[in-house]
Each structure stands twice: as structure tokens, then as C-alpha cells.
Design a protein around this motif. Sequence first.
Motif, PDB file in Angstrom:
ATOM      1  N   GLY A 433      56.536  81.760  29.638  1.00 16.47           N
ATOM      2  CA  GLY A 433      56.120  82.550  28.488  1.00 16.47           C
ATOM      3  C   GLY A 433      57.165  82.544  27.386  1.00 16.47           C
ATOM      4  N   LEU A 434      58.426  82.473  27.750  1.00 20.71           N
ATOM      5  CA  LEU A 434      59.502  82.491  26.761  1.00 20.71           C
ATOM      6  C   LEU A 434      59.686  81.154  26.053  1.00 20.71           C
ATOM      7  CD1 LEU A 434      62.122  84.661  28.646  1.00 20.71           C
ATOM      8  CD2 LEU A 434      60.967  85.257  26.507  1.00 20.71           C
ATOM      9  N   GLN A 435      58.924  80.154  26.441  1.00 21.15           N
ATOM     10  CA  GLN A 435      58.965  78.895  25.688  1.00 21.15           C
ATOM     11  C   GLN A 435      58.285  79.062  24.324  1.00 21.15           C
ATOM     12  OE1 GLN A 435      60.942  76.545  27.229  1.00 21.15           O
ATOM     13  NE2 GLN A 435      61.017  78.268  28.703  1.00 21.15           N
ATOM     14  N   ASP A 436      57.449  80.093  24.207  1.00 20.96           N
ATOM     15  CA  ASP A 436      56.864  80.451  22.924  1.00 20.96           C
ATOM     16  C   ASP A 436      57.932  81.198  22.112  1.00 20.96           C
ATOM     17  OD1 ASP A 436      54.215  81.061  21.270  1.00 20.96           O
ATOM     18  OD2 ASP A 436      55.400  82.927  21.363  1.00 20.96           O
ATOM     19  N   ARG A 437      58.241  80.704  20.936  1.00 22.43           N
ATOM     20  CA  ARG A 437      59.389  81.243  20.213  1.00 22.43           C
ATOM     21  C   ARG A 437      59.135  82.649  19.669  1.00 22.43           C
ATOM     22  NH1 ARG A 437      62.840  76.079  18.025  1.00 22.43           N
ATOM     23  NH2 ARG A 437      62.501  74.855  19.903  1.00 22.43           N
ATOM     24  N   GLU A 438      57.907  82.985  19.365  1.00 26.49           N
ATOM     25  CA  GLU A 438      57.642  84.359  18.925  1.00 26.49           C
ATOM     26  C   GLU A 438      57.833  85.333  20.090  1.00 26.49           C
ATOM     27  OE1 GLU A 438      53.950  84.793  16.869  1.00 26.49           O
ATOM     28  OE2 GLU A 438      54.237  82.981  15.672  1.00 26.49           O
ATOM     29  N   THR A 439      57.447  84.906  21.282  1.00 28.19           N
ATOM     30  CA  THR A 439      57.673  85.746  22.458  1.00 28.19           C
ATOM     31  C   THR A 439      59.174  85.907  22.704  1.00 28.19           C
ATOM     32  OG1 THR A 439      55.633  84.864  23.408  1.00 28.19           O
ATOM     33  CG2 THR A 439      57.120  86.032  24.896  1.00 28.19           C
ATOM     34  N   ARG A 440      59.905  84.788  22.598  1.00 31.27           N
ATOM     35  CA  ARG A 440      61.360  84.862  22.764  1.00 31.27           C
ATOM     36  C   ARG A 440      61.980  85.817  21.755  1.00 31.27           C
ATOM     37  NH1 ARG A 440      64.073  80.269  19.810  1.00 31.27           N
ATOM     38  NH2 ARG A 440      63.383  81.718  18.179  1.00 31.27           N
ATOM     39  N   ASP A 441      61.539  85.748  20.491  1.00 33.93           N
ATOM     40  CA  ASP A 441      62.100  86.626  19.468  1.00 33.93           C
ATOM     41  C   ASP A 441      61.810  88.083  19.789  1.00 33.93           C
ATOM     42  OD1 ASP A 441      62.997  84.374  18.212  1.00 33.93           O
ATOM     43  OD2 ASP A 441      61.490  84.394  16.613  1.00 33.93           O
ATOM     44  N   LEU A 510      67.641  78.683  16.959  1.00 33.10           N
ATOM     45  CA  LEU A 510      68.199  80.025  17.122  1.00 33.10           C
ATOM     46  C   LEU A 510      69.570  79.963  17.796  1.00 33.10           C
ATOM     47  CD1 LEU A 510      67.924  83.046  16.772  1.00 33.10           C
ATOM     48  CD2 LEU A 510      66.723  83.150  18.977  1.00 33.10           C
ATOM     49  N   ALA A 511      69.713  79.115  18.824  1.00 35.42           N
ATOM     50  CA  ALA A 511      71.013  78.978  19.484  1.00 35.42           C
ATOM     51  C   ALA A 511      72.068  78.485  18.494  1.00 35.42           C
ATOM     52  CB  ALA A 511      70.905  78.017  20.667  1.00 35.42           C
ATOM     53  N   GLN A 512      71.681  77.552  17.610  1.00 34.49           N
ATOM     54  CA  GLN A 512      72.629  77.031  16.628  1.00 34.49           C
ATOM     55  C   GLN A 512      73.034  78.111  15.632  1.00 34.49           C
ATOM     56  OE1 GLN A 512      73.952  73.542  16.441  1.00 34.49           O
ATOM     57  NE2 GLN A 512      75.357  75.001  15.492  1.00 34.49           N
ATOM     58  N   ILE A 513      72.065  78.899  15.179  1.00 40.13           N
ATOM     59  CA  ILE A 513      72.356  79.968  14.213  1.00 40.13           C
ATOM     60  C   ILE A 513      73.329  80.985  14.818  1.00 40.13           C
ATOM     61  CG2 ILE A 513      71.357  81.960  13.026  1.00 40.13           C
ATOM     62  CD1 ILE A 513      68.813  80.233  12.612  1.00 40.13           C
ATOM     63  N   LEU A 514      73.048  81.388  16.060  1.00 44.58           N
ATOM     64  CA  LEU A 514      73.904  82.386  16.690  1.00 44.58           C
ATOM     65  C   LEU A 514      75.285  81.816  17.006  1.00 44.58           C
ATOM     66  CD1 LEU A 514      71.278  84.058  19.059  1.00 44.58           C
ATOM     67  CD2 LEU A 514      72.134  84.892  16.859  1.00 44.58           C
ATOM     68  N   LEU A 515      75.342  80.554  17.419  1.00 43.26           N
ATOM     69  CA  LEU A 515      76.635  79.929  17.691  1.00 43.26           C
ATOM     70  C   LEU A 515      77.465  79.830  16.407  1.00 43.26           C
ATOM     71  CD1 LEU A 515      78.561  78.507  19.646  1.00 43.26           C
ATOM     72  CD2 LEU A 515      77.342  76.371  19.175  1.00 43.26           C
ATOM     73  N   ASP A 516      76.813  79.454  15.313  1.00 44.01           N
ATOM     74  CA  ASP A 516      77.520  79.403  14.034  1.00 44.01           C
ATOM     75  C   ASP A 516      78.021  80.788  13.636  1.00 44.01           C
ATOM     76  OD1 ASP A 516      77.059  76.705  13.852  1.00 44.01           O
ATOM     77  OD2 ASP A 516      75.330  76.888  12.494  1.00 44.01           O
ATOM     78  N   GLY A 517      77.229  81.812  13.953  1.00 43.63           N
ATOM     79  CA  GLY A 517      77.647  83.173  13.635  1.00 43.63           C
ATOM     80  C   GLY A 517      78.926  83.556  14.355  1.00 43.63           C
ATOM     81  N   ILE A 518      79.041  83.167  15.615  1.00 41.00           N
ATOM     82  CA  ILE A 518      80.264  83.465  16.369  1.00 41.00           C
ATOM     83  C   ILE A 518      81.437  82.684  15.793  1.00 41.00           C
ATOM     84  CG2 ILE A 518      81.398  83.159  18.603  1.00 41.00           C
ATOM     85  CD1 ILE A 518      78.784  83.873  19.939  1.00 41.00           C
ATOM     86  N   ARG A 519      81.206  81.407  15.512  1.00 43.22           N
ATOM     87  CA  ARG A 519      82.302  80.559  15.039  1.00 43.22           C
ATOM     88  C   ARG A 519      82.823  80.981  13.671  1.00 43.22           C
ATOM     89  NH1 ARG A 519      79.821  74.704  17.080  1.00 43.22           N
ATOM     90  NH2 ARG A 519      80.571  74.876  19.245  1.00 43.22           N
ATOM     91  N   THR A 520      81.947  81.572  12.877  1.00 44.62           N
ATOM     92  CA  THR A 520      82.377  82.049  11.554  1.00 44.62           C
ATOM     93  C   THR A 520      82.758  83.530  11.582  1.00 44.62           C
ATOM     94  OG1 THR A 520      80.064  82.504  10.941  1.00 44.62           O
ATOM     95  CG2 THR A 520      80.978  80.344  10.345  1.00 44.62           C
ATOM     96  N   GLU A 521      82.842  84.086  12.828  1.00 47.01           N
ATOM     97  CA  GLU A 521      83.233  85.483  13.023  1.00 47.01           C
ATOM     98  C   GLU A 521      82.309  86.435  12.271  1.00 47.01           C
ATOM     99  OE1 GLU A 521      87.365  85.889  12.155  1.00 47.01           O
ATOM    100  OE2 GLU A 521      87.976  84.519  13.756  1.00 47.01           O
ATOM    101  N   CYS A 522      81.035  86.131  12.317  1.00 50.38           N
ATOM    102  CA  CYS A 522      80.024  86.979  11.672  1.00 50.38           C
ATOM    103  C   CYS A 522      79.890  88.298  12.449  1.00 50.38           C
ATOM    104  CB  CYS A 522      78.701  86.220  11.653  1.00 50.38           C
ATOM    105  SG  CYS A 522      77.291  87.176  11.084  1.00 50.38           S
ATOM    106  N   ASP A 523      79.613  89.365  11.745  1.00 53.32           N
ATOM    107  CA  ASP A 523      79.349  90.660  12.373  1.00 53.32           C
ATOM    108  C   ASP A 523      77.920  90.642  12.902  1.00 53.32           C
ATOM    109  OD1 ASP A 523      78.938  93.255  13.116  1.00 53.32           O
ATOM    110  OD2 ASP A 523      79.546  94.146  11.206  1.00 53.32           O
ATOM    111  N   PRO A 524      77.702  90.870  14.208  1.00 51.66           N
ATOM    112  CA  PRO A 524      76.334  90.819  14.739  1.00 51.66           C
ATOM    113  C   PRO A 524      75.475  92.014  14.342  1.00 51.66           C
ATOM    114  CG  PRO A 524      77.864  91.458  16.461  1.00 51.66           C
ATOM    115  CD  PRO A 524      78.699  91.100  15.257  1.00 51.66           C
ATOM    116  N   ALA A 525      76.075  93.036  13.758  1.00 52.15           N
ATOM    117  CA  ALA A 525      75.306  94.248  13.442  1.00 52.15           C
ATOM    118  C   ALA A 525      74.119  93.972  12.522  1.00 52.15           C
ATOM    119  CB  ALA A 525      76.226  95.307  12.833  1.00 52.15           C
ATOM    120  N   PRO A 526      74.278  93.178  11.439  1.00 55.15           N
ATOM    121  CA  PRO A 526      73.104  92.910  10.599  1.00 55.15           C
ATOM    122  C   PRO A 526      71.998  92.158  11.351  1.00 55.15           C
ATOM    123  CG  PRO A 526      75.128  92.410   9.409  1.00 55.15           C
ATOM    124  CD  PRO A 526      75.513  92.653  10.830  1.00 55.15           C
TER     125      PRO A 526
END
Length: 548
Positions: A433-441, A510-526
Amino acid sequence: MTTSDNTIQVTSLPNLAEILPYLLGHYPDDSIALHAPGPNFHDGPTMTCPLPEDPAEWQATAENAARQFVAYAHDQGHNPDQGVIIYLCREPRPGQTPWDTAALLAPLTDWLTTALMEHRATVLQTIGLVSNRWWAYECPTEGCCEGEPLPFPDDPTSVTAQMTRLGRTRGPRTRDIIKEFRATADPAFLKDLQTAADHFNWRCATNAGRDATLALTLDQIDAAMSRFRDGATALSRALTTQLIVGLQDDAAVEAGMAHAEDDDLPHARRLWAYLARHCAEPFTQEAVPILTLFAFVAWRQGDLIAARLALRDAITTDPDYELATGIHLATIDGEDPRDWLTSAREGRAHRAAHLQHAVEIASEYRPTTDTTAVRYREALDAATADYAPRTLTEDRRILAQYGTVDIIDGALADFRNGRPQLMDEIAARIILGLQDRETRDAALSSGEESDLPYERHLWGYLARRCVPPHTDKAPPLLTLLGWVAWRQDDTVTATHAFADALDIDPGYTLAQILLDGIRTECDPAPLLATYREAAARFAASRADLDTL
């Protein structure tokens, strides 16, 4: 001409012909050998170059050998215009006489002479060596110096007799040296090796898998070395195949090099030779790192001949294998192999520390390899056969999304209540079921921090069930786990999980976006705020189900 201690007389063409194995330390079967005598005969640079089996390749081989030898001679501070001796060595093939073979070698004389002269080198003599007979191609008299037997050892003027009086022996033939590490085919073994290679490839599909496989290989190297220290001459077929494929990892080769302490040298040499002998066609590429390890040990032992012959095989198979070419150049330049050993030991220590940490992290979500893997695979096989989201209508797809989220909520309730196990069918249903990206989100963590340990436990539990051939279903689980880890300020685990998701599916956005967020020290709060808004909208739209 005499050797450096003025005790060996080299005063005739027969002497010149028979001294080659003493000069090189071995007899170079099927090769060109070039020697530029120094003030004493054996002083000065010497080089050998294998002759290809196909004579059509000999001209290019000769021209390349001449060019390399002149450059090498200059590097050694020797001017080849003082004279070069050429040796042409080849054994007759079936149906050939020694005279046939000598005639086949004759054109090499002109090609080498021309190429050397173009580089301002002078040829003193060209000697052919075939079946213990010698030819002097520079001799102008027809029928002279053609096919003469090499001097007999009991001839007191022969080089052999002179060397014997000094207690020296002829160097071995190339064909005898290479028997130590040349492969022989065993069809049954090669089939097992292919199976091991396939298993190795799927285990290394992710960073976590590569780290775990490398850790296993390092343990296996230690185990194999321990057995050879105890006198073993062979390993089990399973361990042999696993070591061969495991040593395709450069980090494993570096660890293998570290087993070159003085006391370990004979045992390491036997181990690497044993493994190399098992790499027959079509697995000669797999022999390259193993031959390089053998060569390094031989170099440490001072056996430059065996080292260079093994490196020749490795570089011929893979000219781009940098470790082999680097060691080959180091043997020529006179570097100290102990410096390489020190570097290898430091690299192994650093790698071991990294692996221990990485394997501990990945154990949270790496697909299981124990007996339960079969059960997990069968459950996913069955669920995949029944679950076909692409054939669903839009209404059915929306119902499936909410159904998956409801099952996830139930699973999390079980985990909170101390029941961290799911039925195989339920786990497989969530994974699909999680292969559906809307479900994953919709499943992205957006709740309270008190729920994070249970969410993380669930996603790791499900990711471990994505066993081959279902590893392609792991990216959503790894992404969900990575996001939870990031929310917990565990950016190390999060980074590993996102990177492994991208290893499996490089386009998993999504994995790439979140990984980039960590590497750029993005605040996860937003991001958390955005996911909470999306979760609220998803929950609010549940009322629309009544109209479907």
C-alpha cells in the motif's frame, strides 16, 4: 664481458644465449627480453615483455616494448645508445619444429631494431631461444649460429658450469612460476561462483548491504588466514566463492593487504594463490584484486619475479586497476613495500571503525537474511499477485489509500501496546500500500514526539521484510523511517536510510529532498508543519468516502 665480481666469463655467443635465466632470475617463456649491459655485463636495465599468442600482434608489441625499454633505461640513468641485447623466447607449438619457430620470430628482429634505432638505441645482438637451442639473428653467414644447442653443463667454459662452481642455480621458467597462481577450470565450482556473485550483487544493492557484506568479508579473510596459519591448504567451497566475490570490494583488498606482516607472508601467499587458481574463465576479472594481493605479498618477500608476473596477469586483464599498476610501478621504482603495509593497516583500522558504526545503524532496517526471509518473501509474492493498484479505478484507489492508513494506525496501536509483531499478510499489505506515494505522504510522521519510537519501530520492522526480490519496495519504508529519525535529531540514521532508499531507486524524489535538507542543515520544523497540514486535509477528506 664479465659479471660484476669478474668471475663469470661471458665471452661468446653461446655464453650470451645461456646467461638469460641467470640475468633475469627466471627464464621468460614466450617473451621478448631486452638488456642493456653496463660496465659489468649484468649491470644495466633489463625488461621482459610477453609475446601474444597471435603473431599478427607482434609488430605492435615489439614497437611498444622498444619504446618502453628506452624510457625505462633513461629513468635508470642508462643511455641505451651504448648497446642493447635482444632475446626472443618461444617454444614450438604443436606441429612446429624449433626451426619453424625461429623463422616465425625472425621478423621481430627488424621491428625491434628499427624501433630502438628510432629512439637512438643500438642493437648489439639479437638472440633467439627455442627448445634449448639458440639463433644469432645478427650473424651474416647463412647456416651459421642457427639452432645450435645451448652449452652443456659439463662444458667448463659454459655459464652454467661457472655458476654451478659458485653455488648458483638457474632461475625457474615462467611457466613453472605462474602455476602457483594461474587458474584451472572446474565447471562445478564456476557454477557455484556465479551463484555467489549473484548473491553478492543483490546484498550490495544498498549502502547498508555493502557495509554488511564488507564486514562479513573482513571476518572471512581473518578466518581464512587463521586456517592457513594452522596449515590448511584449501577452504570450503562456500567460503572460497564468498571470498572471491567479497574481494571485489576495494576496502576488502586493503584489509587483505594488511595481512602481510613478516610472520604471515607464507600463509598469505598460499591463500591468495589458492583463491586466484579458482578464478578461471569467465571469472578472470575476479582474479585481478586477488593476483594483486599475491603480488604484494611476493614483493614483501623480495620475490619480484613472481610479483611482476602476477601483476602482469592482473594488468593484462584490467589495465585500469589502479592498485595493480601502482604496485607495479612501485616495484620498478624501488619503493619500500612496508610503507604500503603501514598505509593498509591504517586504512583497515579506519574502515573497521566505520563499518562497526554503519552496520549497527543499518541493522535497524536492513532486510533479514535468516530463515524468516523465505516466509517474508512468500508473503510478499502472494500479496503482489493479488494487489494490482494500476488496475484500480480512481474511487477504488482512494479507498485503498484510506484502507492502508487504517491498517497502519492499527499496527501502531499494537506496537504501543507492546505487541510489535504483525501477521505476514498484514505486513505485506502495508508494504504494498505504501508504494502509492499519496498513501506514503499520508503516513509521514506528523504526530506527537511520544509516538516517534513506535513509528520508527514499525518502519524498520517493515523495511526488514523487503527481502529479495522485493528490495525495490523498501524506499518508502526507508524514507518514512529516515523522516522519523530526523525528527528525533538522529541525522546519522536518517542520512543512511535516505541514501539507501536512493541506492535502490535513484529517482525517489522524497528521499532526495529530505537527504538534501539534512545535508544543508535545514530545520525540519517547516517540513513538519507542512506534513501536519497535509495529514489534516487527508483526514478531513475521509467524509467524502460516503459519496464513493
